[in-house]
Design a protein around this motif. Structure first.
Motif: not given
Lengths: 134, 134, 134, 134, 134, 134
Positions: C68-88
């Motif tokens: 779960l922690t790994k997914e939180l980090i993934y969401i954080a990076v994807s948000t900062a990079n503005g990747c809508s697909y990745c955030i979803h």
């Protein structure tokens, strides 16, 4: 589609903490319309309260910068960050505060120009002139 | 260190095309100081000419936005793009155009606030309200 | 619309190299659903194989960080990079791994806070304290 | 060099509003060390107060996410935003909260992996699967 | 929806300054199709003229880099900047200039790889080797 | 200063797994010089192995794109991502592969131009033309 629930007015009314913020937004803006950003933040009342309090303080009318200039800066940052929602909402806010087509055109030209010279500087890795550090 | 040569004044003097741009920069700014950005661009005279012509046009004093407001927008974009050189040079330019500490403080607060709400909007993937599209 | 073809299941079945990766994705995730990202990468079997192998290794359950922690980090990076697909896709993955509303709320608040202080630091060009370099 | 003055301890002591925040930072962190970020923000007492209050609330120990996980998210965002100062300060904070080399290694691998797949998704313009919108 | 008016052909025909640029775009591209980017820029004739003149100069066929390579670089930058419109338009332009599926696949792999190593370098704050500064 | 240890040659020699990768880097590049990026990744042997294997595959000479074009794309992405180290290392690599000053100048002009039009498109929120989706 949002990754969080967007609160309806009925849901807002049922939560006193959220309702208080929405009431204040409506009062401050003299409008019944509350946009989706706040309806998403409603899931986290503490963040909602803090964000609204900060926004009111930062964007308040009686600062050293006038309200329209503040919106121009907000649009510039939102564009560089690629936030489509934010560009739409703050361009609307700027128009409501008197943004003319000529001003909008100049804003866009500056944003474009700055983005170009930012990239040129970065690609050339230009060292900061000592004159700028004085 | 730069990835390109930064032209010295002697090198600039020896190239009529580059010299013409540097002369115009000095005349427009009423200063002998020409910063490193232009000394890096001098390697590509066509880009140098085009960039200076565009910058003069975009940042010219007699537009719909005043010169200080233009610099604030430039700083905002440069900050969002993380261009250290550009932040230094345009903060210096803004101060030369009268930026007060209070205005600088508000600029920073808006840049910070916009960056925060941009990120919140993006993480929540908030859909644009139809009201903003009218 | 994508800039590349998104492979249908029939097309995947007809290409042994792509089929092998899709079979492994389905086995690893214990689900028949394979999302569009992989259907786009299928156009480049070598990149598909490498990306899936890396993702399995990086996001594997038995590391020093929990899934779960790994997914939180993934969401954080994807948000900062503005990747809508990745955030979803990664918010969905995090929810499947047990993300609660309270955790999601805190994640969003941290992402927003970090974005704000990142921008403030950059605009002020704060030098790194020697204490952080020890 | 910073674009704003970094307040010395003597200057902090002379301003009751700034002193109060610094006192609280020192108390909360049980350390006399106050890093440069706060010394830059001291130029704007209202922003200083608001930022510290928000940071305390967001990073507080007793949330749904543990303190180390919060720092990992902060580092991830700071890296994607390219904030060198923030990466240094929050990596130091994470180490102080127990970050192991193995955890740091996994954090880096996830940040790298997410950045790669973010870019691949964006270049391919992959449409969001309906399954992620449910 | 755009934040500015997108000019119809009838509106373009009625403005000599805008019409001249559109005529030149059509002549240079040997096509009657003029895409929305130019229809948005038409609101600011000076920016329209400058941008088209710069684009013609930068992307001209007879440079040191061939036209397809130039489009690959344009796609790479547009992807890193998250500009969906630009990725679509320049991928279409690259295909019109002969981009093969194999070349597109390699382009995507490099963009992904660069994004990953950029992030790893930034997270580790790797100092530049003296060898690269020679 | 890096946030991780940069491995010396002596430390590399003492770890067979890391040594194997460094030996392969030296063989592939026909040079004894191994840059700091790999010395930082050495802390995580699995990531080191995977990253080097991917880089070799992606940047290999015998693809659909030639080695110099690949470096140009790498520089473009690294510039847009603001990775100073990466710009230095890949500009050095490009020069070693024959990058001329004229080509470098054109690369910079395209990066600047793309950054400008990316920003203009984003600020105007231009909708993708149906022609680009065919």
């Amino acid at each position: 589609m949002a990754t969080v629930k967007l609160w309806s007015d009925a849901e807002v009314q049922a939560d006193p903490r959220v309702k208080a913020v929405f009431d204040d937004i409506r009062a401050a803006r003299r409008s019944d319309f509350v946009n989706n950003f706040w309806r998403g933040l409603a899931n986290q009342p503490a963040v909602l309260e803090r964000t609204w309090a900060s926004l009111k303080a930062v964007m308040a009318a009686d600062g050293a910068l006038d309200p329209l200039t503040k919106e121009l800066i907000y649009i510039a940052v939102s564009t560089a960050n690629g936030c489509s929602y934010c560009i739409h909402s703050h361009t609307a806010a700027a128009r409501a505060k008197g943004l003319s087509d000529a001003q909008h055109g100049e804003l866009l030209a500056i944003i474009g120009m700055a983005s170009e010279t930012n990239a040129l500087v970065t690609a050339m890795q230009v060292p900061v002139d000592p004159e700028f550090l004085a």
